[in-house]
Write an enzyme that holds these catalytic residues in place. Structure first.
Site, PDB file in Angstrom:
ATOM      1  N   GLY A 137       0.797  -1.231   0.000  1.00 60.24           N
ATOM      2  CA  GLY A 137       0.000   0.000   0.000  1.00 60.24           C
ATOM      3  C   GLY A 137       0.827   1.277   0.000  1.00 60.24           C
ATOM      4  N   ASN A 154       1.617   2.990  -2.618  1.00 57.24           N
ATOM      5  CA  ASN A 154       0.949   3.916  -3.542  1.00 57.24           C
ATOM      6  C   ASN A 154      -0.305   4.508  -2.909  1.00 57.24           C
ATOM      7  OD1 ASN A 154       2.247   4.155  -6.350  1.00 57.24           O
ATOM      8  ND2 ASN A 154       2.471   1.975  -5.826  1.00 57.24           N
ATOM      9  N   LYS A 162      -8.316 -13.497 -11.018  1.00 62.83           N
ATOM     10  CA  LYS A 162      -9.259 -12.532 -11.601  1.00 62.83           C
ATOM     11  C   LYS A 162     -10.310 -12.126 -10.570  1.00 62.83           C
ATOM     12  CE  LYS A 162     -12.152 -16.108 -13.701  1.00 62.83           C
ATOM     13  NZ  LYS A 162     -12.721 -16.674 -14.914  1.00 62.83           N
ATOM     14  N   MET A 181      -3.810  -7.382  -7.078  1.00 55.67           N
ATOM     15  CA  MET A 181      -3.233  -8.503  -7.822  1.00 55.67           C
ATOM     16  C   MET A 181      -4.277  -9.364  -8.546  1.00 55.67           C
ATOM     17  SD  MET A 181      -0.146  -7.824  -7.518  1.00 55.67           S
ATOM     18  CE  MET A 181       0.722  -9.260  -8.138  1.00 55.67           C
ATOM     19  N   ASN A 222      -4.554   2.114 -13.272  1.00 53.45           N
ATOM     20  CA  ASN A 222      -3.599   1.171 -12.689  1.00 53.45           C
ATOM     21  C   ASN A 222      -2.214   1.787 -12.767  1.00 53.45           C
ATOM     22  OD1 ASN A 222      -2.652  -1.330 -11.617  1.00 53.45           O
ATOM     23  ND2 ASN A 222      -1.956  -1.899 -13.660  1.00 53.45           N
ATOM     24  N   HIS A 282       1.823   0.662 -13.099  1.00 50.08           N
ATOM     25  CA  HIS A 282       2.628  -0.502 -13.462  1.00 50.08           C
ATOM     26  C   HIS A 282       4.114  -0.118 -13.416  1.00 50.08           C
ATOM     27  CE1 HIS A 282       3.494  -4.346 -15.282  1.00 50.08           C
ATOM     28  NE2 HIS A 282       4.396  -3.712 -16.008  1.00 50.08           N
TER      29      HIS A 282
HETATM   30  C1  GRF Z   1       3.654  -1.264  -7.448  1.00 51.43           C
HETATM   31  O1  GRF Z   1       4.995  -1.470  -7.750  1.00 51.43           O
HETATM   32  C2  GRF Z   1       2.804  -1.161  -8.677  1.00 51.43           C
HETATM   33  O2  GRF Z   1       3.490  -0.704  -9.775  1.00 51.43           O
HETATM   34  C3  GRF Z   1       2.364  -2.591  -8.914  1.00 51.43           C
HETATM   35  O3  GRF Z   1       2.208  -3.133  -7.624  1.00 51.43           O
HETATM   36  C4  GRF Z   1       3.061  -2.456  -6.718  1.00 51.43           C
HETATM   37  C5  GRF Z   1       2.241  -2.056  -5.522  1.00 51.43           C
HETATM   38  O4  GRF Z   1       3.010  -1.516  -4.496  1.00 51.43           O
HETATM   39  N1  GRF Z   1       1.143  -2.622  -9.704  1.00 51.43           N
HETATM   40  P1  GRF Z   1       2.322  -0.887  -3.215  1.00 51.43           P
HETATM   41  O5  GRF Z   1       1.420  -1.948  -2.610  1.00 51.43           O
HETATM   42  O6  GRF Z   1       1.571   0.317  -3.639  1.00 51.43           O
HETATM   43  O7  GRF Z   1       3.456  -0.553  -2.308  1.00 51.43           O
END
Ligand code: GRF
Length: 215
Positions: free
Chosen positions: A21, A23, A74, A101, A118, A120
């Site tokens: 988490g 992000n 999914k 995920m 999203n 990435h």
């Molecule tokens: C990030 O690296 C993002 O790019 C990928 O999953 C990761 C999530 O990291 N989709 P966090 O849980 O936000 O630390």
């Protein structure tokens, strides 16, 4: 005169996360600092032990664990219905996948057309899928980065909103590279969401156009 964006109501964001988490935290911090005119109205996780949920609970954001069973990768069937119900209950305007995920399928995609984002950890379309930083390192590219994109039916294929580059250094390990990519992610995600909050994005085919800032 006040900027038009300052008169807008905060964008209602629903975050879906399965892991650490960081992000999610970056989005929370950007809201706190005033850089992002938004409110996280709910956080949903498919992982009961996700650190992301600790972060949102700490901030008293409505937080839900909703299992994705019986599917592994999914979001479909009954679980998809429950996620959708929850997002609608909180009047979510934009869904931010932040380390979620699971592949989001057609019902949610239809309900939130061009309103699911999203992040990435590569410069798409290079290195889709998992552990993109390891893929980049092993391939030997000199520059990688991160991408914020709209979610469509494919995996990591939707129209691109923002990309930030990260050079690969001679002594990089998977850990050091991943950490530098994540720093850029934490800037890119709030920036992309703020463009939506300001109503500055339009999508035509694969292209996402950003209207210049009004002064
Ligand atoms: C990030 O690296 C993002 O790019 C990928 O999953 C990761 C999530 O990291 N989709 P966090 O849980 O936000 O630390």
């Amino acid at each position: 005169m006040k900027k038009e964006s300052q008169n807008r109501k905060p964008l209602k964001i629903g975050v879906l996360a399965s892991g650490a988490g960081t992000n999610l935290q970056a989005i929370i911090n950007a809201i706190d600092s005033g850089a992002l005119n938004a409110q996280i109205v709910c956080v949903i996780s498919d992982m009961e032990s996700a650190r992301a949920m600790e972060r949102s609970r700490k901030r008293e954001i409505p937080t839900y664990f909703i299992s994705g069973d019986p599917f592994q990768t999914k979001l479909a069937g009954k679980a998809e219905e429950e996620y959708l119900k929850c997002l609608e209950k909180h009047q979510v305007q934009v869904v931010a996948l932040a380390g979620f995920m699971r592949i989001v399928k057609s019902n949610i995609l239809k309900a939130y057309k061009n309103r699911i984002l999203n992040i990435h950890p590569s410069l798409l379309p290079a290195f889709p899928g998992v552990e993109s930083w390891t893929q980049a390192l092993n391939y030997g590219v000199k520059i990688t980065g991160c991408t914020v994109h709209l979610v469509d039916e494919g995996t990591d294929t939707g129209p691109i909103i923002i990309q930030k580059s990260v050079p690969i250094l001679e002594d990089d390990t998977t850990e050091s590279l991943h950490a530098r990519i994540q720093k850029q992610e934490h800037l890119a995600y709030p920036e992309a969401l703020q463009l939506i909050a300001e109503g500055r994005l339009s999508v035509k085919g694969r292209r996402v156009y950003v209207e210049p800032e009004r002064s």
